[in-house]
Design a protein around this motif. Structure first.
Motif, PDB file in Angstrom:
ATOM      1  N   GLY A  29       0.844  -1.313  -0.078  1.00 36.89           N
ATOM      2  CA  GLY A  29       0.269   0.089  -0.167  1.00 36.89           C
ATOM      3  C   GLY A  29       0.827   1.111  -0.080  1.00 36.89           C
ATOM      4  N   GLU A  30       2.038   1.156   0.684  1.00 30.69           N
ATOM      5  CA  GLU A  30       2.875   2.556   0.749  1.00 30.69           C
ATOM      6  C   GLU A  30       3.499   2.645  -0.474  1.00 30.69           C
ATOM      7  N   MET A  31       3.818   1.542  -1.410  1.00 29.41           N
ATOM      8  CA  MET A  31       4.667   1.562  -2.510  1.00 29.41           C
ATOM      9  C   MET A  31       3.577   2.193  -3.506  1.00 29.41           C
ATOM     10  N   ASP A  32       2.226   1.737  -3.441  1.00 31.50           N
ATOM     11  CA  ASP A  32       1.293   2.331  -4.197  1.00 31.50           C
ATOM     12  C   ASP A  32       1.008   3.663  -4.208  1.00 31.50           C
ATOM     13  N   ALA A  33       0.872   4.354  -2.847  1.00 28.67           N
ATOM     14  CA  ALA A  33       0.956   5.438  -2.726  1.00 28.67           C
ATOM     15  C   ALA A  33       2.120   6.402  -3.145  1.00 28.67           C
ATOM     16  N   GLU A  34       3.286   5.732  -3.065  1.00 25.77           N
ATOM     17  CA  GLU A  34       4.617   6.668  -3.545  1.00 25.77           C
ATOM     18  C   GLU A  34       4.743   6.398  -4.942  1.00 25.77           C
ATOM     19  N   ASN A  35       3.906   5.648  -5.714  1.00 26.85           N
ATOM     20  CA  ASN A  35       4.146   5.389  -6.937  1.00 26.85           C
ATOM     21  C   ASN A  35       5.657   5.119  -7.397  1.00 26.85           C
ATOM     22  N   ALA A  36       5.947   3.970  -6.838  1.00 26.00           N
ATOM     23  CA  ALA A  36       7.466   3.530  -6.757  1.00 26.00           C
ATOM     24  C   ALA A  36       7.736   2.263  -5.859  1.00 26.00           C
ATOM     25  N   THR A  37       8.773   1.391  -6.712  1.00 21.67           N
ATOM     26  CA  THR A  37       9.017   0.260  -5.842  1.00 21.67           C
ATOM     27  C   THR A  37      10.145   0.547  -4.813  1.00 21.67           C
ATOM     28  N   ARG A  38      10.626   0.131  -3.501  1.00 22.37           N
ATOM     29  CA  ARG A  38      11.374   0.267  -2.860  1.00 22.37           C
ATOM     30  C   ARG A  38      12.866  -0.353  -3.426  1.00 22.37           C
ATOM     31  N   PRO A  39      13.926   0.384  -3.670  1.00 26.72           N
ATOM     32  CA  PRO A  39      14.907  -0.230  -4.327  1.00 26.72           C
ATOM     33  C   PRO A  39      15.487  -1.575  -4.009  1.00 26.72           C
ATOM     34  N   GLU A  40      15.387  -1.618  -2.218  1.00 27.75           N
ATOM     35  CA  GLU A  40      16.059  -2.659  -1.958  1.00 27.75           C
ATOM     36  C   GLU A  40      15.307  -3.984  -1.753  1.00 27.75           C
ATOM     37  N   LEU A  41      14.033  -3.765  -2.519  1.00 25.65           N
ATOM     38  CA  LEU A  41      13.173  -5.061  -2.828  1.00 25.65           C
ATOM     39  C   LEU A  41      14.102  -5.837  -3.925  1.00 25.65           C
ATOM     40  N   PHE A  42      14.364  -4.737  -5.045  1.00 25.67           N
ATOM     41  CA  PHE A  42      15.257  -5.331  -6.096  1.00 25.67           C
ATOM     42  C   PHE A  42      16.532  -5.957  -5.828  1.00 25.67           C
ATOM     43  N   LYS A  43      17.299  -5.642  -4.751  1.00 21.47           N
ATOM     44  CA  LYS A  43      18.371  -6.079  -4.384  1.00 21.47           C
ATOM     45  C   LYS A  43      18.036  -7.343  -3.523  1.00 21.47           C
ATOM     46  N   MET A  44      17.009  -7.542  -2.744  1.00 19.17           N
ATOM     47  CA  MET A  44      16.647  -8.892  -2.150  1.00 19.17           C
ATOM     48  C   MET A  44      16.161  -9.922  -3.334  1.00 19.17           C
ATOM     49  N   ALA A  45      15.502  -9.539  -4.051  1.00 19.72           N
ATOM     50  CA  ALA A  45      14.812 -10.255  -5.190  1.00 19.72           C
ATOM     51  C   ALA A  45      16.047 -10.852  -6.239  1.00 19.72           C
ATOM     52  N   ALA A  46      17.152 -10.062  -6.505  1.00 13.61           N
ATOM     53  CA  ALA A  46      18.227 -10.368  -7.022  1.00 13.61           C
ATOM     54  C   ALA A  46      19.163 -11.499  -6.188  1.00 13.61           C
ATOM     55  N   ASP A  47      19.357 -11.187  -5.002  1.00 16.00           N
ATOM     56  CA  ASP A  47      19.798 -12.318  -4.251  1.00 16.00           C
ATOM     57  C   ASP A  47      19.302 -13.586  -4.361  1.00 16.00           C
ATOM     58  N   MET A  48      17.777 -13.516  -4.524  1.00 20.14           N
ATOM     59  CA  MET A  48      17.108 -14.798  -4.622  1.00 20.14           C
ATOM     60  C   MET A  48      17.019 -15.540  -5.871  1.00 20.14           C
ATOM     61  N   GLY A  49      17.516 -14.782  -6.883  1.00 22.58           N
ATOM     62  CA  GLY A  49      17.342 -15.241  -8.251  1.00 22.58           C
ATOM     63  C   GLY A  49      16.232 -14.896  -8.870  1.00 22.58           C
ATOM     64  N   LEU A  50      15.386 -14.013  -8.361  1.00 23.33           N
ATOM     65  CA  LEU A  50      14.045 -13.684  -9.177  1.00 23.33           C
ATOM     66  C   LEU A  50      14.203 -12.810 -10.274  1.00 23.33           C
ATOM     67  N   LEU A  51      15.403 -11.996 -10.614  1.00 27.32           N
ATOM     68  CA  LEU A  51      15.435 -11.261 -11.625  1.00 27.32           C
ATOM     69  C   LEU A  51      16.247 -11.832 -12.921  1.00 27.32           C
ATOM     70  N   ASN A  52      16.592 -13.177 -12.835  1.00 30.12           N
ATOM     71  CA  ASN A  52      17.086 -13.745 -13.766  1.00 30.12           C
ATOM     72  C   ASN A  52      16.631 -15.095 -14.005  1.00 30.12           C
ATOM     73  N   VAL A  53      15.175 -15.301 -13.866  1.00 32.29           N
ATOM     74  CA  VAL A  53      14.594 -16.572 -13.657  1.00 32.29           C
ATOM     75  C   VAL A  53      14.585 -17.262 -14.943  1.00 32.29           C
ATOM     76  N   ILE A  54      14.599 -16.783 -16.310  1.00 33.96           N
ATOM     77  CA  ILE A  54      14.605 -17.458 -17.502  1.00 33.96           C
ATOM     78  C   ILE A  54      16.046 -17.713 -18.203  1.00 33.96           C
TER      79      ILE A  54
END
Length: 379
Positions: A29-54
Protein backbone atom coordinates in the motif's frame (compact mmCIF):
# COMPACT_ATOMS: atom_id res chain seq x y z
CA UNK A 1 -0.83 -35.47 -17.71
CA UNK A 2 0.94 -34.91 -14.41
CA UNK A 3 -0.57 -32.26 -12.16
CA UNK A 4 2.00 -32.76 -9.42
CA UNK A 5 5.07 -30.65 -8.71
CA UNK A 6 8.61 -31.63 -7.86
CA UNK A 7 10.11 -31.05 -4.45
CA UNK A 8 12.38 -28.39 -5.94
CA UNK A 9 9.43 -26.53 -7.47
CA UNK A 10 7.55 -26.54 -4.19
CA UNK A 11 10.63 -25.33 -2.30
CA UNK A 12 11.08 -22.42 -4.72
CA UNK A 13 7.38 -21.59 -4.47
CA UNK A 14 7.56 -21.55 -0.68
CA UNK A 15 10.71 -19.41 -0.77
CA UNK A 16 8.96 -16.77 -2.88
CA UNK A 17 5.80 -17.01 -0.77
CA UNK A 18 7.77 -16.26 2.39
CA UNK A 19 9.59 -13.37 0.69
CA UNK A 20 6.28 -11.89 -0.46
CA UNK A 21 4.65 -12.24 2.96
CA UNK A 22 7.61 -10.70 4.78
CA UNK A 23 8.93 -8.05 2.40
CA UNK A 24 6.24 -7.10 -0.16
CA UNK A 25 2.72 -7.45 1.21
CA UNK A 26 3.32 -5.26 4.32
CA UNK A 27 4.47 -2.28 2.22
CA UNK A 28 2.41 -2.79 -0.95
CA UNK A 29 0.00 0.00 0.00
CA UNK A 30 2.83 2.41 0.80
CA UNK A 31 4.54 1.72 -2.54
CA UNK A 32 1.21 2.24 -4.30
CA UNK A 33 0.86 5.65 -2.67
CA UNK A 34 4.47 6.54 -3.49
CA UNK A 35 4.13 5.39 -7.12
CA UNK A 36 7.46 3.57 -6.80
CA UNK A 37 9.06 0.31 -5.71
CA UNK A 38 11.57 0.30 -2.88
CA UNK A 39 15.06 -0.23 -4.42
CA UNK A 40 16.01 -2.65 -1.65
CA UNK A 41 13.34 -5.05 -2.88
CA UNK A 42 15.22 -5.48 -6.16
CA UNK A 43 18.42 -6.17 -4.24
CA UNK A 44 16.71 -8.87 -2.20
CA UNK A 45 15.01 -10.27 -5.30
CA UNK A 46 18.35 -10.41 -7.11
CA UNK A 47 19.93 -12.30 -4.22
CA UNK A 48 17.10 -14.84 -4.49
CA UNK A 49 17.49 -15.20 -8.25
CA UNK A 50 14.14 -13.60 -9.09
CA UNK A 51 15.57 -11.17 -11.64
CA UNK A 52 17.18 -13.77 -13.90
CA UNK A 53 14.66 -16.62 -13.74
CA UNK A 54 14.75 -17.38 -17.48
CA UNK A 55 18.53 -17.09 -17.90
CA UNK A 56 19.84 -20.53 -18.97
CA UNK A 57 22.41 -22.34 -16.85
CA UNK A 58 25.05 -21.96 -19.55
CA UNK A 59 24.79 -18.19 -19.14
CA UNK A 60 24.93 -18.23 -15.35
CA UNK A 61 21.21 -18.50 -14.56
CA UNK A 62 19.07 -21.12 -12.86
CA UNK A 63 17.66 -22.44 -16.14
CA UNK A 64 14.18 -22.77 -14.65
CA UNK A 65 11.35 -24.28 -16.66
CA UNK A 66 8.35 -22.10 -17.52
CA UNK A 67 5.93 -23.81 -15.13
CA UNK A 68 8.26 -23.10 -12.21
CA UNK A 69 8.64 -19.49 -13.31
CA UNK A 70 4.85 -19.16 -13.50
CA UNK A 71 4.52 -20.56 -9.98
CA UNK A 72 6.95 -17.93 -8.73
CA UNK A 73 5.22 -15.08 -10.57
CA UNK A 74 1.88 -16.17 -9.15
CA UNK A 75 3.26 -15.77 -5.64
CA UNK A 76 4.67 -12.34 -6.51
CA UNK A 77 1.28 -11.36 -7.94
CA UNK A 78 -0.35 -12.19 -4.60
CA UNK A 79 1.85 -9.63 -2.86
CA UNK A 80 1.85 -6.79 -5.38
CA UNK A 81 1.15 -6.93 -9.10
CA UNK A 82 3.28 -3.83 -9.62
CA UNK A 83 6.39 -5.41 -8.12
CA UNK A 84 5.66 -8.62 -10.02
CA UNK A 85 5.38 -6.65 -13.27
CA UNK A 86 8.77 -4.99 -12.79
CA UNK A 87 10.45 -8.32 -12.10
CA UNK A 88 8.65 -10.08 -14.95
CA UNK A 89 9.77 -7.30 -17.31
CA UNK A 90 13.28 -8.75 -17.03
CA UNK A 91 12.03 -11.99 -18.56
CA UNK A 92 10.09 -10.10 -21.25
CA UNK A 93 13.14 -8.07 -22.30
CA UNK A 94 15.49 -11.04 -22.14
CA UNK A 95 13.45 -13.38 -24.34
CA UNK A 96 14.33 -11.59 -27.65
CA UNK A 97 18.04 -11.85 -26.90
CA UNK A 98 17.77 -15.55 -26.06
CA UNK A 99 15.64 -16.12 -29.18
CA UNK A 100 17.72 -14.28 -31.76
CA UNK A 101 20.90 -12.93 -30.18
CA UNK A 102 24.38 -14.25 -30.80
CA UNK A 103 26.49 -15.80 -28.06
CA UNK A 104 28.29 -12.56 -27.23
CA UNK A 105 25.02 -10.66 -26.90
CA UNK A 106 23.51 -13.35 -24.72
CA UNK A 107 26.48 -13.42 -22.37
CA UNK A 108 26.63 -9.64 -22.06
CA UNK A 109 22.89 -9.34 -21.41
CA UNK A 110 22.66 -12.27 -19.01
CA UNK A 111 25.68 -11.08 -17.04
CA UNK A 112 23.83 -7.83 -16.31
CA UNK A 113 20.79 -9.72 -15.03
CA UNK A 114 22.92 -12.17 -13.05
CA UNK A 115 24.46 -9.20 -11.27
CA UNK A 116 21.04 -7.89 -10.26
CA UNK A 117 20.42 -5.58 -13.19
CA UNK A 118 17.03 -4.60 -14.58
CA UNK A 119 15.95 -4.71 -18.21
CA UNK A 120 13.24 -3.07 -20.31
CA UNK A 121 11.37 -4.13 -23.46
CA UNK A 122 10.75 -1.04 -25.60
CA UNK A 123 8.24 -1.71 -28.36
CA UNK A 124 5.20 0.48 -27.62
CA UNK A 125 5.05 4.05 -28.93
CA UNK A 126 2.52 6.89 -28.66
CA UNK A 127 1.16 5.85 -32.07
CA UNK A 128 1.91 2.12 -31.99
CA UNK A 129 0.46 -0.21 -29.37
CA UNK A 130 -1.32 -3.33 -30.61
CA UNK A 131 -0.12 -2.48 -34.12
CA UNK A 132 3.58 -3.29 -33.89
CA UNK A 133 3.93 -2.50 -37.58
CA UNK A 134 3.17 1.11 -36.74
CA UNK A 135 6.48 1.64 -34.94
CA UNK A 136 7.92 4.93 -36.20
CA UNK A 137 11.23 4.99 -34.34
CA UNK A 138 13.82 4.98 -37.10
CA UNK A 139 17.15 3.18 -37.28
CA UNK A 140 19.47 4.46 -40.00
CA UNK A 141 22.37 2.18 -40.91
CA UNK A 142 25.81 3.62 -41.65
CA UNK A 143 27.57 0.72 -43.35
CA UNK A 144 30.97 2.44 -43.45
CA UNK A 145 31.00 3.25 -39.72
CA UNK A 146 29.14 0.03 -38.90
CA UNK A 147 26.65 1.89 -36.70
CA UNK A 148 22.93 2.58 -36.44
CA UNK A 149 21.42 5.94 -35.47
CA UNK A 150 18.09 5.69 -33.64
CA UNK A 151 15.50 8.44 -33.38
CA UNK A 152 12.02 8.23 -31.88
CA UNK A 153 9.91 8.00 -28.73
CA UNK A 154 8.74 4.97 -26.78
CA UNK A 155 5.78 5.03 -24.41
CA UNK A 156 4.52 3.07 -21.37
CA UNK A 157 7.80 1.19 -20.95
CA UNK A 158 8.00 -0.94 -17.80
CA UNK A 159 11.29 -0.31 -15.94
CA UNK A 160 11.87 2.53 -18.41
CA UNK A 161 13.37 4.86 -15.82
CA UNK A 162 15.35 2.31 -13.81
CA UNK A 163 16.64 -0.29 -16.28
CA UNK A 164 20.31 -0.99 -16.91
CA UNK A 165 19.80 -2.39 -20.41
CA UNK A 166 17.08 -1.93 -23.04
CA UNK A 167 15.78 -3.97 -25.96
CA UNK A 168 14.51 -1.33 -28.40
CA UNK A 169 12.53 -1.92 -31.58
CA UNK A 170 13.03 0.49 -34.49
CA UNK A 171 12.27 0.50 -38.19
CA UNK A 172 15.04 0.33 -40.76
CA UNK A 173 12.68 1.12 -43.65
CA UNK A 174 11.69 4.70 -44.48
CA UNK A 175 8.13 3.70 -45.26
CA UNK A 176 7.84 1.67 -42.05
CA UNK A 177 5.79 -1.50 -41.77
CA UNK A 178 6.57 -4.84 -40.19
CA UNK A 179 9.22 -5.73 -42.79
CA UNK A 180 11.57 -3.11 -41.42
CA UNK A 181 11.05 -3.74 -37.71
CA UNK A 182 14.40 -4.56 -36.10
CA UNK A 183 15.56 -5.17 -32.52
CA UNK A 184 18.53 -3.39 -30.93
CA UNK A 185 20.33 -3.49 -27.59
CA UNK A 186 20.71 0.00 -26.08
CA UNK A 187 22.67 0.23 -22.81
CA UNK A 188 21.74 2.74 -20.13
CA UNK A 189 23.68 5.97 -20.45
CA UNK A 190 24.11 5.84 -24.23
CA UNK A 191 24.41 9.47 -25.46
CA UNK A 192 21.06 10.79 -26.72
CA UNK A 193 19.07 8.12 -24.88
CA UNK A 194 16.87 9.85 -22.30
CA UNK A 195 14.12 8.95 -19.88
CA UNK A 196 11.03 11.09 -20.40
CA UNK A 197 7.85 11.46 -18.42
CA UNK A 198 7.06 8.97 -15.67
CA UNK A 199 3.47 7.73 -15.84
CA UNK A 200 1.08 8.37 -12.94
CA UNK A 201 -0.97 5.20 -13.38
CA UNK A 202 -4.27 3.94 -12.02
CA UNK A 203 -2.80 0.60 -11.00
CA UNK A 204 0.49 -1.33 -10.68
CA UNK A 205 1.86 1.96 -9.41
CA UNK A 206 4.99 0.47 -7.80
CA UNK A 207 6.06 -0.58 -11.29
CA UNK A 208 8.18 2.12 -12.95
CA UNK A 209 6.58 3.09 -16.28
CA UNK A 210 8.21 5.80 -18.39
CA UNK A 211 8.52 7.40 -21.77
CA UNK A 212 11.86 6.92 -23.55
CA UNK A 213 13.35 9.44 -25.96
CA UNK A 214 15.96 8.49 -28.56
CA UNK A 215 17.64 11.57 -30.00
CA UNK A 216 20.39 10.59 -32.48
CA UNK A 217 21.35 7.57 -30.42
CA UNK A 218 24.33 5.91 -32.10
CA UNK A 219 24.95 2.24 -31.36
CA UNK A 220 27.37 -0.23 -32.95
CA UNK A 221 26.17 -2.63 -35.61
CA UNK A 222 26.96 -5.43 -33.18
CA UNK A 223 24.03 -4.30 -30.99
CA UNK A 224 21.47 -5.38 -33.58
CA UNK A 225 19.65 -8.53 -32.44
CA UNK A 226 18.96 -10.81 -35.37
CA UNK A 227 18.71 -9.58 -38.95
CA UNK A 228 17.17 -6.36 -40.22
CA UNK A 229 13.44 -6.85 -40.59
CA UNK A 230 13.36 -9.81 -38.20
CA UNK A 231 12.03 -7.69 -35.35
CA UNK A 232 8.34 -8.39 -35.88
CA UNK A 233 8.82 -12.15 -35.67
CA UNK A 234 11.07 -11.72 -32.62
CA UNK A 235 8.48 -9.50 -30.92
CA UNK A 236 5.60 -11.90 -31.60
CA UNK A 237 7.56 -14.92 -30.36
CA UNK A 238 8.57 -12.96 -27.28
CA UNK A 239 4.96 -12.02 -26.51
CA UNK A 240 3.92 -15.65 -26.91
CA UNK A 241 6.50 -16.56 -24.27
CA UNK A 242 5.55 -13.72 -21.92
CA UNK A 243 1.76 -13.93 -22.03
CA UNK A 244 1.45 -16.99 -19.77
CA UNK A 245 3.55 -15.13 -17.21
CA UNK A 246 1.09 -12.22 -17.31
CA UNK A 247 -1.54 -14.88 -16.73
CA UNK A 248 0.39 -16.17 -13.74
CA UNK A 249 0.56 -12.72 -12.13
CA UNK A 250 -3.17 -12.35 -12.83
CA UNK A 251 -3.89 -15.65 -11.10
CA UNK A 252 -1.91 -14.59 -8.04
CA UNK A 253 -3.69 -11.25 -7.94
CA UNK A 254 -7.08 -12.94 -8.18
CA UNK A 255 -6.23 -15.59 -5.57
CA UNK A 256 -5.15 -12.94 -3.07
CA UNK A 257 -8.39 -11.03 -3.64
CA UNK A 258 -10.47 -14.17 -3.12
CA UNK A 259 -8.61 -15.08 0.07
CA UNK A 260 -9.23 -11.65 1.60
CA UNK A 261 -12.89 -11.64 0.55
CA UNK A 262 -13.52 -15.09 2.04
CA UNK A 263 -11.86 -14.14 5.33
CA UNK A 264 -13.98 -11.00 5.48
CA UNK A 265 -17.20 -12.87 4.65
CA UNK A 266 -16.61 -15.26 7.54
CA UNK A 267 -16.22 -12.40 10.03
CA UNK A 268 -18.70 -9.81 8.76
CA UNK A 269 -22.15 -10.24 10.25
CA UNK A 270 -25.44 -8.99 8.88
CA UNK A 271 -28.91 -9.91 10.11
CA UNK A 272 -27.29 -11.78 12.96
CA UNK A 273 -25.11 -14.14 10.92
CA UNK A 274 -21.86 -14.12 8.91
CA UNK A 275 -22.44 -13.05 5.31
CA UNK A 276 -20.54 -16.21 4.30
CA UNK A 277 -23.74 -18.09 5.13
CA UNK A 278 -25.71 -16.18 2.48
CA UNK A 279 -26.25 -18.13 -0.73
CA UNK A 280 -25.53 -15.14 -2.96
CA UNK A 281 -22.10 -14.72 -1.36
CA UNK A 282 -21.44 -18.45 -1.64
CA UNK A 283 -22.33 -18.39 -5.34
CA UNK A 284 -19.95 -15.49 -5.96
CA UNK A 285 -17.15 -17.24 -4.08
CA UNK A 286 -17.72 -20.50 -5.95
CA UNK A 287 -17.57 -18.76 -9.33
CA UNK A 288 -14.43 -16.88 -8.30
CA UNK A 289 -12.71 -20.07 -7.14
CA UNK A 290 -13.64 -22.01 -10.29
CA UNK A 291 -12.38 -19.33 -12.65
CA UNK A 292 -9.12 -18.87 -10.75
CA UNK A 293 -8.43 -22.60 -10.92
CA UNK A 294 -9.30 -22.72 -14.63
CA UNK A 295 -7.03 -19.76 -15.29
CA UNK A 296 -4.18 -21.39 -13.36
CA UNK A 297 -4.50 -24.58 -15.40
CA UNK A 298 -4.52 -22.65 -18.68
CA UNK A 299 -1.34 -20.88 -17.58
CA UNK A 300 0.39 -24.13 -16.64
CA UNK A 301 -0.64 -25.78 -19.91
CA UNK A 302 0.78 -22.92 -22.00
CA UNK A 303 4.00 -22.98 -19.97
CA UNK A 304 4.34 -26.75 -20.34
CA UNK A 305 3.86 -26.46 -24.11
CA UNK A 306 6.53 -23.76 -24.24
CA UNK A 307 8.96 -26.03 -22.44
CA UNK A 308 8.13 -28.88 -24.83
CA UNK A 309 9.04 -26.68 -27.78
CA UNK A 310 5.68 -26.99 -29.53
CA UNK A 311 3.67 -24.15 -31.05
CA UNK A 312 1.61 -22.58 -28.29
CA UNK A 313 0.50 -19.20 -29.68
CA UNK A 314 -3.21 -19.98 -29.22
CA UNK A 315 -2.70 -21.44 -25.75
CA UNK A 316 -0.58 -18.47 -24.65
CA UNK A 317 -3.30 -16.07 -25.79
CA UNK A 318 -5.98 -18.13 -24.04
CA UNK A 319 -4.00 -18.20 -20.79
CA UNK A 320 -3.34 -14.47 -20.77
CA UNK A 321 -6.84 -13.49 -21.84
CA UNK A 322 -8.79 -15.75 -19.50
CA UNK A 323 -6.55 -15.12 -16.50
CA UNK A 324 -6.64 -11.34 -16.99
CA UNK A 325 -10.42 -11.32 -17.37
CA UNK A 326 -10.66 -13.52 -14.29
CA UNK A 327 -8.45 -11.16 -12.28
CA UNK A 328 -10.67 -8.21 -13.21
CA UNK A 329 -13.87 -10.10 -12.35
CA UNK A 330 -12.59 -11.61 -9.12
CA UNK A 331 -11.10 -8.38 -7.76
CA UNK A 332 -14.30 -6.51 -8.61
CA UNK A 333 -16.38 -9.13 -6.83
CA UNK A 334 -14.02 -9.08 -3.85
CA UNK A 335 -14.70 -5.36 -3.46
CA UNK A 336 -18.43 -6.05 -3.82
CA UNK A 337 -18.38 -8.71 -1.09
CA UNK A 338 -16.50 -6.38 1.23
CA UNK A 339 -18.79 -3.42 0.49
CA UNK A 340 -17.71 0.00 1.72
CA UNK A 341 -14.74 -1.52 3.51
CA UNK A 342 -13.50 -3.01 0.24
CA UNK A 343 -13.87 0.35 -1.48
CA UNK A 344 -11.66 2.07 1.07
CA UNK A 345 -7.96 2.60 0.44
CA UNK A 346 -7.33 1.25 3.93
CA UNK A 347 -8.07 -2.18 2.51
CA UNK A 348 -5.94 -3.88 -0.21
CA UNK A 349 -9.04 -4.97 -2.15
CA UNK A 350 -9.41 -1.68 -4.03
CA UNK A 351 -5.71 -1.67 -4.97
CA UNK A 352 -6.01 -5.15 -6.42
CA UNK A 353 -9.03 -4.07 -8.43
CA UNK A 354 -7.05 -1.14 -9.87
CA UNK A 355 -4.06 -3.39 -10.53
CA UNK A 356 -6.15 -5.99 -12.33
CA UNK A 357 -7.26 -3.68 -15.13
CA UNK A 358 -3.83 -3.46 -16.76
CA UNK A 359 -3.72 -7.24 -17.10
CA UNK A 360 -6.40 -6.90 -19.79
CA UNK A 361 -4.37 -4.22 -21.59
CA UNK A 362 -0.62 -4.75 -21.66
CA UNK A 363 1.34 -7.34 -23.65
CA UNK A 364 -1.52 -7.40 -26.14
CA UNK A 365 -5.02 -6.27 -25.18
CA UNK A 366 -7.54 -9.00 -24.53
CA UNK A 367 -9.31 -7.95 -27.72
CA UNK A 368 -6.11 -8.75 -29.62
CA UNK A 369 -5.84 -12.07 -27.75
CA UNK A 370 -9.32 -12.99 -28.96
CA UNK A 371 -8.32 -12.18 -32.53
CA UNK A 372 -5.25 -14.41 -32.17
CA UNK A 373 -7.36 -17.24 -30.75
CA UNK A 374 -10.04 -16.91 -33.41
CA UNK A 375 -7.44 -16.88 -36.18
CA UNK A 376 -5.87 -20.10 -34.89
CA UNK A 377 -9.26 -21.79 -34.46
CA UNK A 378 -10.76 -20.74 -37.78
CA UNK A 379 -7.83 -20.84 -40.19
Amino acid sequence: MNFGFTEEQLELQEMVREFVAKEITPIAGEMDAENATRPELFKMAADMGLLNVIVPEEYGGLGLDSVTVAMMYEELGKGCAGVATSMAANALATAPVLLAGNDEQKRMWCDILNEGGLAAFALTEPGAGSDAGGVSTRAVHDKEKKTYTLNGTKAFITNGGIADIYLVFANTRKDGGIRGLTAFIVPKGTPGFKVGRKEDKMGIRPSNTCELILDNVVIPESNRVGREGQGFRIAMQTLDSARPFVGAVSVGLAQAALDVAVAYAKERKQFGQPIASFEMIQEMVADMAMKIDAARLLVYRACAMRDEGVVFTKEAAMAKCFAADTAMEVTTNAVQIMGGYGYSKENPAEKRMRDAKIMQIYEGTNQIQRLVIANKVMY
